[in-house]
Design a protein around this motif. Structure first.
Motif, PDB file in Angstrom:
ATOM      1  N   ALA A   4       0.729  -1.264  -0.001  1.00 29.05           N
ATOM      2  CA  ALA A   4       0.061  -0.260  -0.112  1.00 29.05           C
ATOM      3  C   ALA A   4       0.958   1.164   0.088  1.00 29.05           C
ATOM      4  N   LEU A   5       2.056   1.182   0.906  1.00 29.40           N
ATOM      5  CA  LEU A   5       2.996   2.372   0.895  1.00 29.40           C
ATOM      6  C   LEU A   5       3.609   2.521  -0.475  1.00 29.40           C
ATOM      7  N   ARG A   6       4.128   1.599  -1.256  1.00 27.16           N
ATOM      8  CA  ARG A   6       4.729   1.507  -2.432  1.00 27.16           C
ATOM      9  C   ARG A   6       3.524   2.214  -3.541  1.00 27.16           C
ATOM     10  N   THR A   7       2.311   1.779  -3.506  1.00 30.26           N
ATOM     11  CA  THR A   7       1.430   2.173  -4.482  1.00 30.26           C
ATOM     12  C   THR A   7       1.266   3.567  -3.967  1.00 30.26           C
ATOM     13  N   LEU A   9       3.194   5.872  -3.032  1.00 31.23           N
ATOM     14  CA  LEU A   9       4.296   6.318  -3.340  1.00 31.23           C
ATOM     15  C   LEU A   9       4.368   6.722  -4.952  1.00 31.23           C
ATOM     16  N   LEU A  10       3.894   5.913  -5.545  1.00 27.41           N
ATOM     17  CA  LEU A  10       3.706   5.761  -7.052  1.00 27.41           C
ATOM     18  C   LEU A  10       2.524   6.680  -7.743  1.00 27.41           C
ATOM     19  N   ILE A  11       1.420   6.630  -7.112  1.00 26.86           N
ATOM     20  CA  ILE A  11       0.453   7.218  -7.470  1.00 26.86           C
ATOM     21  C   ILE A  11       0.281   8.638  -6.851  1.00 26.86           C
ATOM     22  N   GLY A  12       0.878   9.005  -5.832  1.00 28.74           N
ATOM     23  CA  GLY A  12       0.724  10.241  -5.020  1.00 28.74           C
ATOM     24  C   GLY A  12       1.074  11.545  -6.011  1.00 28.74           C
ATOM     25  N   PRO A  13       2.555  11.234  -6.482  1.00 32.80           N
ATOM     26  CA  PRO A  13       2.686  12.422  -7.331  1.00 32.80           C
ATOM     27  C   PRO A  13       1.667  12.844  -8.570  1.00 32.80           C
ATOM     28  N   LEU A  15      -1.374  12.065  -8.670  1.00 29.24           N
ATOM     29  CA  LEU A  15      -2.566  12.689  -8.236  1.00 29.24           C
ATOM     30  C   LEU A  15      -2.404  14.193  -7.598  1.00 29.24           C
ATOM     31  N   LEU A  16      -1.427  14.615  -7.220  1.00 27.92           N
ATOM     32  CA  LEU A  16      -0.923  15.740  -6.752  1.00 27.92           C
ATOM     33  C   LEU A  16      -0.795  16.572  -8.143  1.00 27.92           C
ATOM     34  N   PHE A  17      -0.071  15.850  -8.999  1.00 33.69           N
ATOM     35  CA  PHE A  17      -0.064  16.823 -10.339  1.00 33.69           C
ATOM     36  C   PHE A  17      -1.459  17.258 -10.985  1.00 33.69           C
ATOM     37  N   LEU A  18      -2.229  16.315 -10.935  1.00 33.54           N
ATOM     38  CA  LEU A  18      -3.567  16.335 -11.632  1.00 33.54           C
ATOM     39  C   LEU A  18      -4.518  17.399 -10.730  1.00 33.54           C
TER      40      LEU A  18
END
Length: 273
Positions: A4-7, A9-13, A15-18
């Motif tokens: 869950a943490l790896r996911t 870290l990958l998706i977070g940037p 979502l932040l950009f969007l």
């Protein structure tokens, strides 16, 4: 490190950009729609009751549906050749799919204008061989807009269709042939239904893209086939009414979102069975 943490870290940037590039500006548009020129929902009432907006909405839906139909049918044929054709045919189709991505939408629109205008190549050729005596009106109307938009969107429809065709189980086709079905029947009753998800995906991509088209309708429509995106532009830059333009934008986004949710729910597999 947990999955869950790896996911995250990958998706977070992403979502932040969007959120920064799309969601925050959209909130600004929502703010304009309820504050300009004065606070309230007056602009939404105007957008929902204005006959001009109604006619533009109907024209936009009519053009988008026609573009979706033309694009998906043409893309289906192209994808079929790409997936099941000979090596030479596949190479030629790949070139025809990829080369348009190297040409800007503005260049394509002016290219179609040169072809379809009253003094364009098509009219001059038809008159030269005696098929017509007067130029055909092929631009500054919905026909020209549909042609230009379909030309731009066909490559986007090819990819989901090709992916669906590559996932077709050849054993089902062989079984149908082994039971005596003709090739045409195998195609229409077995192959086409098995590529249904690709057809729906291609139609969805084309229709949503078409709703936001601006450059092609503005050039090939010549101001006579105004679509929603062009109407929003006119309300911002030519007859300034930023509140109304913002309200139309919010309604368009809301309508597209509701359409996508309804469509995805209708085609999603039932998990309760």
């Amino acid at each position: 490190m947990s999955y869950a943490l790896r996911t995250s870290l990958l998706i977070g940037p992403l979502l932040l950009f969007l959120g920064v590039c799309y969601f925050l500006p959209f909130l600004g548009i929502v703010g304009w729609s309820v504050t300009l020129p004065e606070p309230g929902l007056t602009q939404y009432h105007s957008a929902l009751s204005d006959p001009l907006v109604h006619s533009v909405v109907l024209r936009t839906l009519r053009i988008c549906l026609a573009v979706t139909l033309v694009s998906v049918v043409a893309a289906y044929v192209i994808a079929l050749v790409w997936v099941r054709g000979t090596p030479i045919q596949r190479l030629l189709v790949e070139l025809c799919i990829l080369i348009p991505f190297w040409i800007s939408v503005l260049t394509r629109a002016f290219g179609w204008l040169a072809l379809l205008s009253n003094r364009g190549l098509i009219n001059e050729w038809l008159q030269a061989i005696g098929i017509i005596s007067a130029p055909l009106t092929l631009v500054r109307n919905e026909f020209g807009v549909i042609v230009g938009m379909a030309h731009f969107l066909i490559p986007f429809a090819v990819f989901p269709l090709a992916a669906a065709m590559r996932n077709v189980d050849e054993r089902a086709l062989l079984a149908a042939r082994g039971m005596g079905a003709r090739r045409s029947r195998v195609f229409w009753q077995v192959f086409v239904p098995m590529t249904g998800p690709g057809i729906i995906g291609a139609a969805l991509i084309v229709f949503v893209f078409a709703l936001g088209f601006f450059v092609t309708p503005a050039i090939l429509g010549g101001g006579r086939s105004v679509m929603l995106a062009e109407l929003i532009y006119l309300r911002i830059f030519q007859s300034p009414n930023w509140g109304l333009a913002a309200a139309i934008s919010v309604l368009l986004m809301t309508g597209v979102g509701m359409f996508l949710v309804a469509l995805l729910k209708s085609i999603a597999p039932r998990t309760d069975r």
